[in-house]
Write a protein that holds these residues in place. Structure first.
Motif, PDB file in Angstrom:
ATOM      1  N   GLU A  52      14.109   1.219  -0.968  1.00  0.00           N
ATOM      2  CA  GLU A  52      15.040   0.258  -1.578  1.00  0.00           C
ATOM      3  C   GLU A  52      14.341  -0.647  -2.579  1.00  0.00           C
ATOM      4  O   GLU A  52      14.856  -0.901  -3.675  1.00  0.00           O
ATOM      5  CB  GLU A  52      15.688  -0.578  -0.481  1.00  0.00           C
ATOM      6  CG  GLU A  52      16.760  -1.534  -0.994  1.00  0.00           C
ATOM      7  CD  GLU A  52      17.434  -2.285   0.132  1.00  0.00           C
ATOM      8  OE1 GLU A  52      18.675  -2.223   0.214  1.00  0.00           O
ATOM      9  OE2 GLU A  52      16.730  -2.927   0.938  1.00  0.00           O
ATOM     10  N   GLU A  53      13.155  -1.123  -2.227  1.00  0.00           N
ATOM     11  CA  GLU A  53      12.430  -2.041  -3.113  1.00  0.00           C
ATOM     12  C   GLU A  53      11.635  -1.308  -4.183  1.00  0.00           C
ATOM     13  O   GLU A  53      11.286  -1.899  -5.209  1.00  0.00           O
ATOM     14  CB  GLU A  53      11.499  -2.926  -2.286  1.00  0.00           C
ATOM     15  CG  GLU A  53      12.253  -3.867  -1.336  1.00  0.00           C
ATOM     16  CD  GLU A  53      11.327  -4.796  -0.583  1.00  0.00           C
ATOM     17  OE1 GLU A  53      10.091  -4.604  -0.665  1.00  0.00           O
ATOM     18  OE2 GLU A  53      11.840  -5.729   0.073  1.00  0.00           O
ATOM     19  N   GLY A  54      11.331  -0.034  -3.942  1.00  0.00           N
ATOM     20  CA  GLY A  54      10.566   0.748  -4.918  1.00  0.00           C
ATOM     21  C   GLY A  54       9.124   0.321  -5.053  1.00  0.00           C
ATOM     22  O   GLY A  54       8.492   0.561  -6.081  1.00  0.00           O
ATOM     23  N   LYS A  55       8.591  -0.300  -4.006  1.00  0.00           N
ATOM     24  CA  LYS A  55       7.210  -0.795  -4.058  1.00  0.00           C
ATOM     25  C   LYS A  55       6.407  -0.206  -2.904  1.00  0.00           C
ATOM     26  O   LYS A  55       6.910  -0.083  -1.777  1.00  0.00           O
ATOM     27  CB  LYS A  55       7.193  -2.324  -3.951  1.00  0.00           C
ATOM     28  CG  LYS A  55       7.895  -3.030  -5.098  1.00  0.00           C
ATOM     29  CD  LYS A  55       7.876  -4.537  -4.875  1.00  0.00           C
ATOM     30  CE  LYS A  55       8.607  -5.276  -5.996  1.00  0.00           C
ATOM     31  NZ  LYS A  55       8.631  -6.745  -5.769  1.00  0.00           N
ATOM     32  N   PRO A  56       5.127   0.155  -3.149  1.00  0.00           N
ATOM     33  CA  PRO A  56       4.283   0.682  -2.072  1.00  0.00           C
ATOM     34  C   PRO A  56       3.984  -0.400  -1.042  1.00  0.00           C
ATOM     35  O   PRO A  56       3.992  -1.596  -1.346  1.00  0.00           O
ATOM     36  CB  PRO A  56       3.007   1.121  -2.798  1.00  0.00           C
ATOM     37  CG  PRO A  56       2.971   0.304  -4.049  1.00  0.00           C
ATOM     38  CD  PRO A  56       4.404   0.103  -4.437  1.00  0.00           C
ATOM     39  N   LEU A  57       3.734   0.045   0.181  1.00  0.00           N
ATOM     40  CA  LEU A  57       3.509  -0.890   1.272  1.00  0.00           C
ATOM     41  C   LEU A  57       2.253  -0.492   2.047  1.00  0.00           C
ATOM     42  O   LEU A  57       2.126   0.644   2.505  1.00  0.00           O
ATOM     43  CB  LEU A  57       4.715  -0.895   2.207  1.00  0.00           C
ATOM     44  CG  LEU A  57       4.698  -1.895   3.375  1.00  0.00           C
ATOM     45  CD1 LEU A  57       4.710  -3.321   2.842  1.00  0.00           C
ATOM     46  CD2 LEU A  57       5.894  -1.657   4.284  1.00  0.00           C
ATOM     47  N   ILE A  86       8.196   7.683  -4.159  1.00  0.00           N
ATOM     48  CA  ILE A  86       8.009   8.706  -5.187  1.00  0.00           C
ATOM     49  C   ILE A  86       9.072   8.478  -6.246  1.00  0.00           C
ATOM     50  O   ILE A  86      10.266   8.438  -5.936  1.00  0.00           O
ATOM     51  CB  ILE A  86       8.159  10.122  -4.615  1.00  0.00           C
ATOM     52  CG1 ILE A  86       7.264  10.313  -3.395  1.00  0.00           C
ATOM     53  CG2 ILE A  86       7.830  11.170  -5.664  1.00  0.00           C
ATOM     54  CD1 ILE A  86       7.548  11.599  -2.648  1.00  0.00           C
ATOM     55  N   LYS A  87       8.645   8.343  -7.497  1.00  0.00           N
ATOM     56  CA  LYS A  87       9.597   8.081  -8.579  1.00  0.00           C
ATOM     57  C   LYS A  87       9.378   9.046  -9.743  1.00  0.00           C
ATOM     58  O   LYS A  87       8.257   9.454 -10.025  1.00  0.00           O
ATOM     59  CB  LYS A  87       9.440   6.644  -9.089  1.00  0.00           C
ATOM     60  CG  LYS A  87       9.834   5.574  -8.090  1.00  0.00           C
ATOM     61  CD  LYS A  87       9.702   4.187  -8.719  1.00  0.00           C
ATOM     62  CE  LYS A  87      10.154   3.097  -7.776  1.00  0.00           C
ATOM     63  NZ  LYS A  87      10.045   1.767  -8.396  1.00  0.00           N
ATOM     64  N   VAL A  95       9.884   9.171  -0.399  1.00  0.00           N
ATOM     65  CA  VAL A  95       8.837   8.305   0.123  1.00  0.00           C
ATOM     66  C   VAL A  95       7.810   9.155   0.872  1.00  0.00           C
ATOM     67  O   VAL A  95       8.183  10.112   1.563  1.00  0.00           O
ATOM     68  CB  VAL A  95       9.412   7.243   1.087  1.00  0.00           C
ATOM     69  CG1 VAL A  95       8.292   6.388   1.693  1.00  0.00           C
ATOM     70  CG2 VAL A  95      10.411   6.351   0.369  1.00  0.00           C
ATOM     71  N   VAL A  96       6.530   8.806   0.720  1.00  0.00           N
ATOM     72  CA  VAL A  96       5.469   9.432   1.512  1.00  0.00           C
ATOM     73  C   VAL A  96       4.923   8.391   2.486  1.00  0.00           C
ATOM     74  O   VAL A  96       4.614   7.259   2.090  1.00  0.00           O
ATOM     75  CB  VAL A  96       4.330   9.952   0.616  1.00  0.00           C
ATOM     76  CG1 VAL A  96       3.157  10.450   1.476  1.00  0.00           C
ATOM     77  CG2 VAL A  96       4.814  11.078  -0.268  1.00  0.00           C
ATOM     78  N   ASN A  97       4.816   8.776   3.747  1.00  0.00           N
ATOM     79  CA  ASN A  97       4.314   7.884   4.798  1.00  0.00           C
ATOM     80  C   ASN A  97       3.054   8.472   5.421  1.00  0.00           C
ATOM     81  O   ASN A  97       3.009   9.670   5.714  1.00  0.00           O
ATOM     82  CB  ASN A  97       5.362   7.696   5.889  1.00  0.00           C
ATOM     83  CG  ASN A  97       6.706   7.255   5.338  1.00  0.00           C
ATOM     84  OD1 ASN A  97       6.849   6.146   4.849  1.00  0.00           O
ATOM     85  ND2 ASN A  97       7.689   8.132   5.410  1.00  0.00           N
ATOM     86  N   LEU A 118      -1.482   6.577  -3.853  1.00  0.00           N
ATOM     87  CA  LEU A 118      -0.688   6.441  -5.080  1.00  0.00           C
ATOM     88  C   LEU A 118      -1.029   7.545  -6.077  1.00  0.00           C
ATOM     89  O   LEU A 118      -0.145   8.091  -6.745  1.00  0.00           O
ATOM     90  CB  LEU A 118      -0.927   5.064  -5.706  1.00  0.00           C
ATOM     91  CG  LEU A 118      -0.250   3.883  -4.995  1.00  0.00           C
ATOM     92  CD1 LEU A 118      -0.799   2.562  -5.524  1.00  0.00           C
ATOM     93  CD2 LEU A 118       1.258   3.940  -5.177  1.00  0.00           C
ATOM     94  N   ALA A 119      -2.318   7.881  -6.177  1.00  0.00           N
ATOM     95  CA  ALA A 119      -2.744   8.956  -7.086  1.00  0.00           C
ATOM     96  C   ALA A 119      -2.192  10.302  -6.619  1.00  0.00           C
ATOM     97  O   ALA A 119      -1.736  11.117  -7.434  1.00  0.00           O
ATOM     98  CB  ALA A 119      -4.273   9.001  -7.155  1.00  0.00           C
TER      99      ALA A 119
END
Length: 250
Positions: A52-57, A86-87, A95-97, A118-119
């Motif tokens: 939803e936020e589109g930000k990594p955590l 993933i965008k 999303v990758v967890n 991220l890479a």
């Protein structure tokens, strides 16, 4: 990702655009039932929040992280994990967890681990895009653009395959051939736009009347062919009557 980050669990969740849910499409270290049943809405759970936020955590200790209201999941053996969206062109794909570091002496993920993931995800995004484009291209090559039924090319390929299967396993196989009576006269009287609308309606009747395993194709013009695997003649007659009833409502 699992190997590089030395983690026991890793999951790839993709966004289903029709339902708006995240579904696991690939995983390491997860139970099959978890994979099958796992569906999250945007904003739901940790992966849903990241989507939803589109930000990594990066979470070092989940019980101490104020961003995460959810308590530690009892199925986790550690409290640290990574979750990255993933965008593609700012559009969310999934999303990758990653969680459960193998090194028990250093079980916490770091900023370096996040940069590595991220890479990896950037490369994954390109691979997913290529797969989607390939799937779309294949769909276009076997689909009739007017009716969205299979086209002549797919009919011939499918028929060849089903005939081989029929000969090998001695299972029943039938073909239903359909055309629209006086279609040329209708087209001449009301124009091509109305003619196309009629063909779409016929395609809709066929899709509503037939099973998912049946292969419905537009053969040419106003002609349609349906391949019915594992179907005997009596069953085909019943199907044909069902199509006729549907036609009566057009």
């Amino acid at each position: 990702a699992s190997l590089i980050l030395e983690s026991e669990r890793c999951s790839l969740m993709l966004l289903d655009e029709e339902t708006g849910e995240l579904c696991i499409r690939g995983a390491i270290g997860l139970n099959y039932n978890v994979i099958k049943e796992s569906k999250l809405s945007l904003g739901e759970g940790i992966a849903g929040l990241v989507a939803e936020e589109g930000k990594p955590l990066l979470v070092e200790v989940i019980d101490e992280d104020k961003r995460i209201s959810k308590k530690k999941d009892p199925s986790y053996r550690s409290q640290s994990f990574l979750s990255v969206p993933i965008k593609l062109d700012k559009k969310l794909v999934g999303v990758v967890n990653v969680t459960e570091k193998i090194d028990r002496k250093n079980p916490t993920y770091t900023e370096l681990d996040l940069k590595i993931l991220l890479a990896i995800v950037r490369q994954a995004a390109v691979a997913i895009e290529n797969a989607q484009l390939s799937k779309e291209l294949k769909y276009l090559t076997i689909t009739d653009p007017l009716t969205n039924l299979y086209n002549y090319r797919h009919l011939m390929e499918s028929l060849a395959y089903e005939i081989k299967r029929f000969k090998r396993f001695d299972r029943p196989l039938c073909i239903l051939i359909i055309d629209v009576d006086d279609f040329k006269d209708y087209n001449d009287a009301y124009g091509q736009i109305e003619g196309n609308a009629l063909l779409k309606e016929v395609a809709g009747i066929l899709m509503r009347s037939l099973r998912e395993v049946d292969i419905i194709c537009r053969y040419a013009g106003d002609e349609f062919v349906v391949i019915l695997p594992d179907t005997d003649v009596q069953r085909v007659k019943a199907i044909a009557e069902k199509v006729q009833i549907g036609r009566a409502h057009v």
